[in-house]
Write an enzyme that holds these catalytic residues in place. Structure first.
Site, PDB file in Angstrom:
ATOM      1  N   HIS A  34       0.858  -1.180   0.000  1.00 47.19           N
ATOM      2  CA  HIS A  34       0.000   0.000   0.000  1.00 47.19           C
ATOM      3  C   HIS A  34       0.905   1.243   0.000  1.00 47.19           C
ATOM      4  O   HIS A  34       2.139   1.108  -0.065  1.00 47.19           O
ATOM      5  CB  HIS A  34      -0.926  -0.010   1.222  1.00 47.19           C
ATOM      6  CG  HIS A  34      -0.211  -0.283   2.513  1.00 47.19           C
ATOM      7  ND1 HIS A  34       0.685   0.596   3.075  1.00 47.19           N
ATOM      8  CD2 HIS A  34      -0.228  -1.361   3.342  1.00 47.19           C
ATOM      9  CE1 HIS A  34       1.159   0.101   4.190  1.00 47.19           C
ATOM     10  NE2 HIS A  34       0.637  -1.104   4.377  1.00 47.19           N
ATOM     11  N   HIS A  37       4.082   1.263   2.188  1.00 49.49           N
ATOM     12  CA  HIS A  37       5.257   0.585   1.629  1.00 49.49           C
ATOM     13  C   HIS A  37       5.872   1.420   0.509  1.00 49.49           C
ATOM     14  O   HIS A  37       7.091   1.545   0.401  1.00 49.49           O
ATOM     15  CB  HIS A  37       4.875  -0.770   1.013  1.00 49.49           C
ATOM     16  CG  HIS A  37       4.321  -1.757   1.980  1.00 49.49           C
ATOM     17  ND1 HIS A  37       3.000  -2.138   1.977  1.00 49.49           N
ATOM     18  CD2 HIS A  37       4.920  -2.472   2.965  1.00 49.49           C
ATOM     19  CE1 HIS A  37       2.808  -3.041   2.918  1.00 49.49           C
ATOM     20  NE2 HIS A  37       3.938  -3.264   3.540  1.00 49.49           N
ATOM     21  N   GLY A 146       8.752   1.028   8.395  1.00 46.72           N
ATOM     22  CA  GLY A 146       7.715   1.994   8.757  1.00 46.72           C
ATOM     23  C   GLY A 146       7.533   2.098  10.266  1.00 46.72           C
ATOM     24  O   GLY A 146       7.608   1.098  10.989  1.00 46.72           O
ATOM     25  N   GLN A 152       9.039  -2.900  16.367  1.00 47.67           N
ATOM     26  CA  GLN A 152       9.794  -3.760  15.445  1.00 47.67           C
ATOM     27  C   GLN A 152      11.111  -3.084  15.050  1.00 47.67           C
ATOM     28  O   GLN A 152      12.152  -3.739  14.949  1.00 47.67           O
ATOM     29  CB  GLN A 152       8.952  -4.037  14.196  1.00 47.67           C
ATOM     30  CG  GLN A 152       9.728  -4.689  13.065  1.00 47.67           C
ATOM     31  CD  GLN A 152       8.843  -5.142  11.927  1.00 47.67           C
ATOM     32  OE1 GLN A 152       8.304  -6.219  11.963  1.00 47.67           O
ATOM     33  NE2 GLN A 152       8.690  -4.314  10.899  1.00 47.67           N
TER      34      GLN A 152
HETATM   35  O1  PAF Z   1       7.020  -5.242   8.807  1.00 44.39           O
HETATM   36  C1  PAF Z   1       6.926  -6.240   8.068  1.00 44.39           C
HETATM   37  O2  PAF Z   1       6.232  -6.240   7.046  1.00 44.39           O
HETATM   38  C2  PAF Z   1       7.671  -7.503   8.447  1.00 44.39           C
HETATM   39  O3  PAF Z   1       7.664  -7.695   9.817  1.00 44.39           O
HETATM   40  C3  PAF Z   1       9.100  -7.558   7.870  1.00 44.39           C
HETATM   41  C4  PAF Z   1       9.974  -6.466   8.466  1.00 44.39           C
HETATM   42  C5  PAF Z   1       9.058  -7.430   6.369  1.00 44.39           C
HETATM   43  C6  PAF Z   1       9.747  -8.900   8.217  1.00 44.39           C
HETATM   44  O4  PAF Z   1       9.017  -9.962   7.688  1.00 44.39           O
END
Ligand code: PAF
Length: 276
Positions: A34, A37, A146, A152
């Site tokens: 989307h 990204h 993001g 994360q």
């Molecule tokens: O944020 C995400 O989409 C996922 O956690 C990632 C960083 C691509 C790892 O699979």
């Protein structure tokens, strides 16, 4: 743009680009792309000579089989959206990435055990497993993530420090729908009504900035979320922006953020807000 399916080819191309003196940007994704990204990919495109984007629904970061099964897989549409913004799209099979089931166990410290770490046991270990492999295979100069998944990013930074991965981790701002809902691949599982209702998450967080203390914010957000019948609050935590541990003061020198997870029907959505 070239689509790559094997690790061998990925490494070969990345080594060649590096040897040619190119700067490499990488955007790891799970597809179902989307605007959020695309903002990462555009930024990578602007800041680097060559861009790698990976599209891989990583099974080892899902602690819920139904969530993994329902995760949208839209490779053809994703590739179209990326167009010429990336030079290479790495879209491997699960067997290509994990010829045997991975066994790595990381300790990312307390910061990985709170919030998403507590709610989704094993999730961050699985993120560490895949992001480490991708970054070691491509060896990008910069990797883009993001800030919707703020925790994360903290975990990935820690993984890079522990594994001596030198890529610069570049956090990018949340991109929102016109109604304020944070963009997420999961949003496409919402009905039209749920999509509109979900906009209240951001509205409530924004309104909570008026509160004068941590307990006041906590009380306000919890009671406002409870007023919406479609919502089921998983957690709302007010935390130190660096350690991610809860704080009881807004005068925290590292900054203060609010982190929320709400079920809207069966769909689990996360968002966050900066208070200080
Ligand atoms: O944020 C995400 O989409 C996922 O956690 C990632 C960083 C691509 C790892 O699979």
């Amino acid at each position: 743009m070239e689509i790559i399916k094997t690790v061998e080819k990925l490494m070969e191309v990345a080594v060649r680009e590096r040897a040619a003196g190119k700067t490499i940007g990488m955007v790891p994704t799970m597809g179902a792309l989307h605007e959020g990204h695309l903002s990462l990919i555009r930024r990578a495109h602007k800041e680097n000579d060559v861009v790698f984007c990976s599209i891989f629904v990583n099974p080892v970061q899902f602690n819920n089989a139904e969530d993994l099964e329902k995760y949208p897989r839209t490779l053809e549409a994703d590739v179209k959206l990326i167009g010429d913004l990336a030079d290479y799209v790495f879209a491997p099979s699960v067997e290509e990435v994990f010829p045997v089931a991975p066994t790595e166990v990381y300790d990312f410290g307390t910061m990985a055990n709170v919030m998403e770490g507590a709610a989704r046991p094993g999730h961050f270990n699985g993120v560490g497993v895949i992001v480490r492999r991708l970054l070691e295979w491509v060896r990008p100069h910069k990797a883009y993530f993001g800030e919707k998944d703020y925790q994360q990013i903290a975990v990935i930074r820690e993984m890079c420090a522990q594994c001596r991965i030198l890529a610069e981790i570049v956090p990018c701002p949340i991109v929102r729908e016109p109604n304020g809902l944070a963009m997420s691949s999961r949003n496409r599982r919402l009905s039209a009504h749920e999509f509109e209702t979900a906009a209240n998450i951001h509205r409530i967080l924004e309104a909570s900035k008026q509160c004068k203390s941590v307990p006041e914010i906590q009380q306000f957000v919890e009671s406002e979320i409870a007023k919406i019948p479609e919502f089921q609050l998983d957690y709302f935590e007010i935390a130190d922006a660096k350690t991610l541990l809860t704080t009881d003061t807004l005068n925290n020198p590292n900054g203060v953020m609010g982190f929320i997870t709400v079920y809207v029907g069966p769909v689990r959505l996360i968002d966050n807000i900066k208070y200080r």
